[in-house]
Design a protein around this motif. Structure first.
Motif, mmCIF file in Angstrom:
data_model
loop_
_atom_site.group_PDB
_atom_site.id
_atom_site.type_symbol
_atom_site.label_atom_id
_atom_site.label_comp_id
_atom_site.label_asym_id
_atom_site.label_seq_id
_atom_site.Cartn_x
_atom_site.Cartn_y
_atom_site.Cartn_z
ATOM 1 N N CYS A 55 0.710 -0.862 -0.295
ATOM 2 C CA CYS A 55 -0.067 -0.221 -0.009
ATOM 3 C C CYS A 55 0.605 1.508 0.109
ATOM 4 O O CYS A 55 0.640 1.829 -0.589
ATOM 5 N N HIS A 56 1.930 1.141 0.605
ATOM 6 C CA HIS A 56 3.313 2.449 0.287
ATOM 7 C C HIS A 56 4.136 1.954 0.414
ATOM 8 O O HIS A 56 5.099 1.013 0.112
ATOM 9 N N GLU A 57 5.194 2.492 -1.488
ATOM 10 C CA GLU A 57 5.888 2.400 -1.435
ATOM 11 C C GLU A 57 7.073 2.587 -1.061
ATOM 12 O O GLU A 57 8.232 3.288 -0.735
ATOM 13 N N MET A 58 8.206 1.313 0.158
ATOM 14 C CA MET A 58 8.418 1.934 1.190
ATOM 15 C C MET A 58 9.657 0.091 1.231
ATOM 16 O O MET A 58 8.833 -0.636 0.843
ATOM 17 N N GLU A 59 10.699 0.094 1.082
ATOM 18 C CA GLU A 59 11.935 -1.142 1.435
ATOM 19 C C GLU A 59 11.363 -1.642 2.852
ATOM 20 O O GLU A 59 10.872 -2.807 2.481
ATOM 21 N N ASP A 60 11.302 -0.813 3.486
ATOM 22 C CA ASP A 60 10.762 -2.013 5.201
ATOM 23 C C ASP A 60 9.548 -2.177 5.737
ATOM 24 O O ASP A 60 9.523 -1.453 6.400
ATOM 25 N N LEU A 61 8.695 -1.934 4.602
ATOM 26 C CA LEU A 61 7.397 -2.285 5.204
ATOM 27 C C LEU A 61 6.413 -2.440 6.826
ATOM 28 O O LEU A 61 6.818 -3.487 6.375
ATOM 29 N N ASN A 62 6.470 -2.202 7.057
ATOM 30 C CA ASN A 62 5.687 -3.206 8.343
ATOM 31 C C ASN A 62 4.507 -2.733 8.469
ATOM 32 O O ASN A 62 3.421 -1.568 8.070
ATOM 33 N N CYS A 63 3.614 -4.407 8.718
ATOM 34 C CA CYS A 63 2.189 -3.885 8.802
ATOM 35 C C CYS A 63 1.328 -3.873 9.920
ATOM 36 O O CYS A 63 0.220 -3.534 9.965
ATOM 37 N N TYR A 64 2.253 -3.765 10.990
ATOM 38 C CA TYR A 64 1.202 -3.483 12.335
ATOM 39 C C TYR A 64 0.573 -2.719 12.466
ATOM 40 O O TYR A 64 -0.585 -2.455 13.183
ATOM 41 N N LEU A 65 0.472 -1.318 11.851
ATOM 42 C CA LEU A 65 -0.151 -0.227 12.038
ATOM 43 C C LEU A 65 -0.790 -0.415 11.010
ATOM 44 O O LEU A 65 -0.433 1.561 10.036
ATOM 45 N N CYS A 66 -1.689 -1.230 9.946
ATOM 46 C CA CYS A 66 -2.940 -0.492 8.937
ATOM 47 C C CYS A 66 -3.387 0.172 9.186
ATOM 48 O O CYS A 66 -4.114 -0.253 10.383
ATOM 49 N N ALA A 67 -3.233 1.314 9.407
ATOM 50 C CA ALA A 67 -4.751 2.297 9.715
ATOM 51 C C ALA A 67 -3.155 2.909 10.309
ATOM 52 O O ALA A 67 -2.559 2.340 10.691
ATOM 53 N N CYS A 68 -3.508 4.042 10.365
ATOM 54 C CA CYS A 68 -2.511 5.119 11.514
ATOM 55 C C CYS A 68 -2.792 6.351 12.217
ATOM 56 O O CYS A 68 -4.620 5.960 11.949
ATOM 57 N N PRO A 69 -2.705 6.163 13.616
ATOM 58 C CA PRO A 69 -3.335 6.613 14.579
ATOM 59 C C PRO A 69 -3.439 8.289 14.414
ATOM 60 O O PRO A 69 -4.160 8.620 15.433
ATOM 61 N N TYR A 70 -2.813 8.651 13.228
ATOM 62 C CA TYR A 70 -2.678 10.073 13.224
ATOM 63 C C TYR A 70 -4.303 10.054 11.900
ATOM 64 O O TYR A 70 -4.283 11.521 11.693
ATOM 65 N N PHE A 71 -4.616 9.215 11.757
ATOM 66 C CA PHE A 71 -6.340 9.243 10.542
ATOM 67 C C PHE A 71 -7.176 9.835 11.132
ATOM 68 O O PHE A 71 -7.749 8.920 12.413
ATOM 69 N N ARG A 72 -8.111 10.791 10.862
ATOM 70 C CA ARG A 72 -8.903 10.638 12.245
ATOM 71 C C ARG A 72 -10.733 10.346 10.568
ATOM 72 O O ARG A 72 -10.092 11.258 9.341
ATOM 73 N N PHE A 73 -11.967 10.471 11.138
ATOM 74 C CA PHE A 73 -12.192 9.812 9.930
ATOM 75 C C PHE A 73 -14.065 9.789 11.375
ATOM 76 O O PHE A 73 -14.022 9.760 12.264
ATOM 77 N N LYS A 74 -14.979 10.584 10.024
ATOM 78 C CA LYS A 74 -16.369 10.150 10.566
ATOM 79 C C LYS A 74 -17.276 9.917 9.892
ATOM 80 O O LYS A 74 -17.387 10.519 8.572
ATOM 81 N N ASP A 75 -17.908 8.843 8.948
ATOM 82 C CA ASP A 75 -18.918 8.173 8.299
ATOM 83 C C ASP A 75 -20.093 9.385 8.278
ATOM 84 O O ASP A 75 -19.849 9.533 6.906
ATOM 85 N N GLU A 76 -20.231 10.192 9.090
ATOM 86 C CA GLU A 76 -21.117 11.056 8.563
ATOM 87 C C GLU A 76 -20.197 12.532 8.157
ATOM 88 O O GLU A 76 -21.069 13.555 8.253
ATOM 89 N N GLY A 77 -19.119 12.634 8.787
ATOM 90 C CA GLY A 77 -18.248 13.747 8.104
ATOM 91 C C GLY A 77 -18.247 14.665 9.203
ATOM 92 O O GLY A 77 -19.071 14.848 9.814
ATOM 93 N N PHE A 78 -17.309 15.530 9.349
ATOM 94 C CA PHE A 78 -16.896 15.919 10.008
ATOM 95 C C PHE A 78 -17.261 17.268 9.638
ATOM 96 O O PHE A 78 -17.777 18.587 10.582
ATOM 97 N N SER A 79 -16.991 18.350 8.444
ATOM 98 C CA SER A 79 -18.085 19.414 7.975
ATOM 99 C C SER A 79 -18.325 19.709 6.625
ATOM 100 O O SER A 79 -18.042 18.532 5.820
#
Length: 145
Positions: A55-79
């Motif tokens: 999913c990301h072009e990098m040499e040593d991709l580690n998938c433990y944190l698939c999805a990022c702790p800094y990603f924020r979402f709301k299914d109904e939307g923020f604004s």
């Protein structure tokens, strides 16, 4: 599939893998989640594994944190921004992040950002409970649409 549906489903997959790894040290668990190992041993963890594609072009991709702790979402939307609904953002406004904008929606695009996929980052924020690490992702209190 909504963000919430994916998040909950992925978290359960992560929990199921972790149940098999209770005998391993934290360092061994982090090593287990290296892309190449996951493709071989956990092919159902990610849709891209079937194609041996990262999913990301990098040499040593580690998938433990698939999805990022800094990603924020709301299914109904923020604004609402004009006629578009903002559904997801990056809480640190990562320099490699971008936005995907359609006719009626704005989504955060993390594909060029590799922050949570480096072992040093994972070690610093490691928790055997993925939901603990990801705790802020969907628990943001902002104005809804």
């Amino acid at each position: 599939m909504t963000y919430t549906d994916w998040f909950e489903s992925h978290g359960r997959k992560h929990q199921n893998i972790m149940k098999k790894l209770t005998h391993l040290s934290d360092a061994e668990i982090i090593a287990y989640f290296k892309f190449e190992n996951m493709v071989e041993k956990e092919p159902d963890f990610c849709l891209l594994y079937k194609e041996n594609k990262k999913c990301h072009e990098m040499e040593d991709l580690n998938c433990y944190l698939c999805a990022c702790p800094y990603f924020r979402f709301k299914d109904e939307g923020f604004s609402r921004e004009g006629t578009k609904v903002l559904y997801s953002t990056c809480s640190i406004d990562a320099k490699d992040g971008a936005q995907f904008i359609s006719d009626d929606a704005i989504h955060h695009d993390c594909s060029a950002c590799t922050v949570p996929h480096h072992e040093a980052y994972i070690k610093k924020h490691f928790n055997r409970d993925w939901f603990e690490v990801m705790g802020s992702v969907q628990n943001v209190k902002e104005n809804q649409v």
